[in-house]
Enzyme design. Structure first.
Site, mmCIF file in Angstrom:
data_model
loop_
_atom_site.group_PDB
_atom_site.id
_atom_site.type_symbol
_atom_site.label_atom_id
_atom_site.label_comp_id
_atom_site.label_asym_id
_atom_site.label_seq_id
_atom_site.Cartn_x
_atom_site.Cartn_y
_atom_site.Cartn_z
ATOM 1 C CE LYS A 1 -4.468 -1.440 1.718
ATOM 2 N NZ LYS A 1 -4.339 -2.881 2.037
ATOM 3 C CD GLU B 1 -12.031 5.510 1.126
ATOM 4 O OE1 GLU B 1 -12.081 6.720 0.840
ATOM 5 O OE2 GLU B 1 -11.691 4.630 0.334
ATOM 6 C CB SER C 1 -0.161 -8.190 -0.998
ATOM 7 O OG SER C 1 -0.936 -9.030 -0.156
HETATM 8 C C1 LIG Z 1 -5.119 -3.912 1.578
HETATM 9 C C2 LIG Z 1 -4.387 -5.166 1.328
HETATM 10 C C3 LIG Z 1 -4.740 -6.041 0.265
HETATM 11 C C4 LIG Z 1 -5.927 -5.822 -0.615
HETATM 12 O O1 LIG Z 1 -5.895 -4.675 -1.398
HETATM 13 P P1 LIG Z 1 -5.696 -4.719 -2.968
HETATM 14 O O2 LIG Z 1 -6.025 -3.329 -3.382
HETATM 15 O O3 LIG Z 1 -6.644 -5.726 -3.530
HETATM 16 O O4 LIG Z 1 -4.293 -5.085 -3.233
HETATM 17 C C5 LIG Z 1 -3.964 -7.166 0.056
HETATM 18 N N1 LIG Z 1 -2.911 -7.456 0.843
HETATM 19 C C6 LIG Z 1 -2.551 -6.667 1.870
HETATM 20 C C7 LIG Z 1 -1.389 -7.065 2.707
HETATM 21 C C8 LIG Z 1 -3.273 -5.498 2.156
HETATM 22 O O5 LIG Z 1 -2.909 -4.729 3.185
#
Ligand SMILES: *Cc1c(COP(=O)(O)O)cnc(C)c1O
Length: 397
Positions: free
Chosen positions: A93, A115, A381
């Site tokens: 993010k 938000e 992610s």
């Molecule tokens: C917020 C988040 C997601 C989901 O958000 P996307 O916009 O679909 O990438 C996925 N993995 C993590 C670790 C997150 O914090």
């Protein structure tokens, strides 16, 4: 920098039949203003230099592409993990928030609003605002503020003001409404920072471009590690879809690369407790964009459910809806249980505790078949520190 292909937004922000900007008239000036400048700002040498330098020295990029040997052995193929979990603040993010804050600065904005549901985007926004010395206001549902106390504390420590949304179900969609209302009232000095590839045009395209650094690096790294300059598969989880959009971006036009997106099906696709938007959704408008979303027969948005807060979203970005419609990407789903199993497996085979969101992408391994020469990239992610309470409860540690 208009290198658009058929999977990217056209000048009206449409991805095939999805996307666009379905917004109240009072938001038109704000959106038009952003639309007029975002591409030029992102394309400018000044932006690129500052963005690249922050990604390197502040976020810690490039993130490694790691060949997971023991996991590969188990699935008889070659699995590479794109380590977004090693970024500052623990997830992908931050790539987006740092980028949007720079765009806000180039536009002369002094105040950032955002938000947040579970608080991850709120923390990433507050972090980037502290870094740049900008005022930050984060809207959060009253119910979520209670559920996510540690993230609320982080935002406050970072100097952000957390404002409670007290209407409706007092969760994410109510926080979104409050943020939009704020933006309408403060068009001059305020920039609205959206956390995924959702919202009215130009947000989905802007966020995808800021997350595209993920696939830019994968492309480079895979050619250093294999005898090909492309992977056979790229697999990522989707909530709104930003880590997937960034992981796919530079491969959209290369049909040799199979793109796989994994949604959260919660207790099961047909359980009523799910967030599997593509599996269940039909077309509608959410957050200013035409896309697939989960709704009741009379058009009310359904409350989503997933064990992972980041995937607990009733819609999906318009580009992903289009990738599904055109069959460019394959969409799978994983349940809470499957994601938990995948998290434990990765931890014990590789010594990496993944975020629950990312564990959904890992769970796809059991649903697919690979050949022994394939290069399979999975985007990790985020890291699992924030999910330890859930892991403790579910595994009984
Ligand atoms: C917020 C988040 C997601 C989901 O958000 P996307 O916009 O679909 O990438 C996925 N993995 C993590 C670790 C997150 O914090």
């Amino acid at each position: 920098m208009s290198t658009r292909n058929k999977y990217q937004a056209d000048e009206n922000g449409m991805y095939g039949q999805f996307g666009g900007a379905y917004i109240p008239e009072m938001l038109y000036p704000n959106i038009e203003n952003l639309k007029a400048v975002y591409e030029d700002i992102i394309g400018s040498a000044a932006f690129q230099q500052e963005y690249k330098s922050l990604l390197k020295d502040y976020v810690g990029r490039p993130s490694p592409l790691y060949l997971a040997k023991r996991l590969s052995e188990k699935y008889q193929t070659n699995i590479y993990l794109k380590r977004e979990d090693l970024n500052h603040t623990g997830a992908h993010k931050i790539n987006n928030t740092v980028g949007q804050i720079l765009i806000a600065k180039h536009m002369g904005k002094e105040r950032i609003i955002a938000e947040t549901g579970a608080g991850q985007h709120g923390v990433a926004s507050a972090t980037a605002c502290a870094l740049m010395g900008l005022k930050c206001v984060v809207y959060m549902g009253e119910v979520d503020i209670k559920r996510q106390a540690p993230n609320v504390a982080r935002m406050k420590m970072l100097g952000a003001e957390v404002k409670a949304a007290t209407s409706g179900s007092r969760t994410l969609k109510d926080a979104t409404n409050e943020a939009l209302r704020d933006w309408i009232c403060n068009p001059e000095d305020t920039f609205y920072l959206i956390g995924s590839v959702v919202g009215p045009h130009p947000y989905p395209d802007m966020v995808a471009r800021l997350q595209a650094v993920i696939s830019e690096e994968i492309k480079q790294q895979i050619s250093e590690k294999t005898n090909k300059d492309y992977p056979d598969y790229v697999i990522a989880c989707v909530g709104g879809g930003s880590n997937a959009a960034g992981s796919f971006y530079h491969f959209l036009d290369d049909e040799r690369v199979k793109l796989v997106a994994v949604e959260a099906s919660g207790m099961g696709v047909d359980s009523g407790e799910t967030a599997a938007t593509i599996a269940l959704g039909d077309m509608g408008i959410i957050h200013g964009s035409k896309t697939y979303l989960m709704q009741s027969d009379d058009g009310q948005i359904t409350e989503p459910y997933s064990i992972s807060a980041g995937l607990d979203y009733p819609g999906i970005g318009p580009q992903h809806a289009h990738l599904f419609d055109t069959n460019r990407a394959q969409f799978l789903s994983a349940t809470d249980k499957e994601a938990l199993d995948a998290a434990l497996q990765l931890t014990q085979l590789e010594g990496i505790i993944p975020a629950l969101e990312s564990s959904h992408a890992l769970a796809a391994l059991d649903k697919m078949t690979f050949s022994e020469n394939d290069s399979v990239v999975i985007t990790l992610s985020g890291r699992g520190d924030k999910d330890m309470a859930t892991y403790m409860e579910r595994f009984g540690f």
